[in-house]
Design an enzyme around this catalytic site. Sequence first.
Site, short mmCIF file in Angstrom:
data_model
loop_
_atom_site.label_atom_id
_atom_site.label_comp_id
_atom_site.label_asym_id
_atom_site.label_seq_id
_atom_site.Cartn_x
_atom_site.Cartn_y
_atom_site.Cartn_z
N GLU A 173 -9.13 4.58 -1.23
CA GLU A 173 -9.87 5.21 -0.11
C GLU A 173 -11.05 6.05 -0.59
OE1 GLU A 173 -7.09 7.18 2.55
OE2 GLU A 173 -6.29 5.27 3.21
N GLU B 264 -2.59 -0.68 3.15
CA GLU B 264 -1.92 0.45 3.81
C GLU B 264 -2.03 0.22 5.31
OE1 GLU B 264 -2.51 4.53 2.63
OE2 GLU B 264 -3.14 3.95 0.61
#
Length: 502
Positions: free
Chosen positions: A173, A292
Amino acid sequence: MFPVRLTLDPAFRVGPVRRRTFGSFVEHLGRCVYTGIHDPAHPTADADGFRKDVLELTRELGVSTVRYPGGNFVSGYRWEDGVGPVEQRPARRDLAWHSLEPNTVGVDEFMRWADLAGVEPMMAVNLGTRGVQEALDLLEYCNGGAGTLYADQRRANGAADPYDIRMWCLGNEMDGPWQIGSKTAYEYGRLAAETGRAMRMVDPGLELVACGSSGVVMPTFGEWERIVLTEAYQQVDYVSAHAYYWEEDGDLGSFLASATDMDHFVEAVTATADAVRAHKKVDKRIHISFDEWNVWYQKRAESKPPTGDDWPVAPVLLEDRYNVADAVVVGNLLISLLRHTDRVHAASLAQLVNVIAPIMTEPGGRSWKQTIFHPFAQASRHAVGDVLQVAIDAPTYETARYGDAALVDAVATRDPETGATTLFAVNRSLTEPALLEVDARALPGLRVLDATTLANPDHTWSATADDDTSVAPRPNTTAEVRDGRLTVQVPPVSWNVVRLGA
Ligand code: AHR
């Protein structure tokens, strides 16, 4: 009851069912590792301290790959802290989750656990506070043969053979302002390209994942993928997708349509990757690692990390309790992942134990299944062979978040060897059962093997350690095939699996 017409046809093949679609995620976060998979004081713990009850549930869940060690945690992690004699390992502050990391579990322990669980590891490297060199060092530690510093260290630490880890995440991320060492798309794209290039000098066959967006809601969504892939296209195989903003906030109708948002996410990333491909004039395609995804109630107190001088080891964090509607949404998200099997080549339900998880544990005590365990386990077990797009003619309803959505969503899989076919379907209606009328004449000779439904008059029912069985998938006796047409009644807010045999 409202009728819905569906058509099953082997000509609607999207691609193979990929085992990696059924991956999960173990992060050093809250009680996922400590008192989750690892609890030396637990009565079932093995010599390494791994809970055998959790290993058993992991196998029952049907998890294929497990991403490790983070997540936000990886962006400040020094993997060297977690190898060698445990009593010599340093404790460190984990800034991502404001916790104390004792480093009792590290790469070697995780690899032993992965072996016992029968899962493929997916290793993430730290590109937040670290860079190319440390990624190479970890690669050497994990996959190197004998005769180099880190490979010999691994051997001295008890693992004679290289781990041969194939899939590597280049950071986590990096688009998120919350990420330690977050970067602009260009900064990250360059770093991912150089890290990937160097790792492939060691082993050209590694499968590398570049960070995509942490959700379609990110202000840089789309542009992030375009720039990162422009920089790193040749050095990576996958771009990641993360999404968590699906939660029931008083608008159940919108929540039940969350999979339409996942469809949009996948299709937008695919289009962007293909636009970069066209611009570069290359044959290679980039695929998606949706590494995710889950329902996550981020606004609840249990999602707030400690603050101030409080740096606890393994605090209770992100321990969401899932209800029946959450399980229906998770099942629908699996339908979305399967239907995009041509471009989604890997996915990880985040996470595996305690932290927004299908498996829960009490420290030293019981382990139990959340409602979301069931759709995942059923899809992993029964999705075999090819994914078939299902033609659906269903009424729609209006949602505040996603516009018009179909009341029923479905996908099917078919094993070309045996003819075994499975229909996965959700009914998103809040009040009405649906009558599914499935034209399966293109698959002659099918009969119902079994049909199950997960639903409850009270869709807010959640499992607990005392009761994780009274609501679970139950036989649906309405399913029957006549003249090549399957009919089955499915209740409101339900997840359904119909298995058909030749
Ligand atoms: O899974 C929980 C967290 O969500 C992960 O650490 C991070 O990658 C994401 O924001």
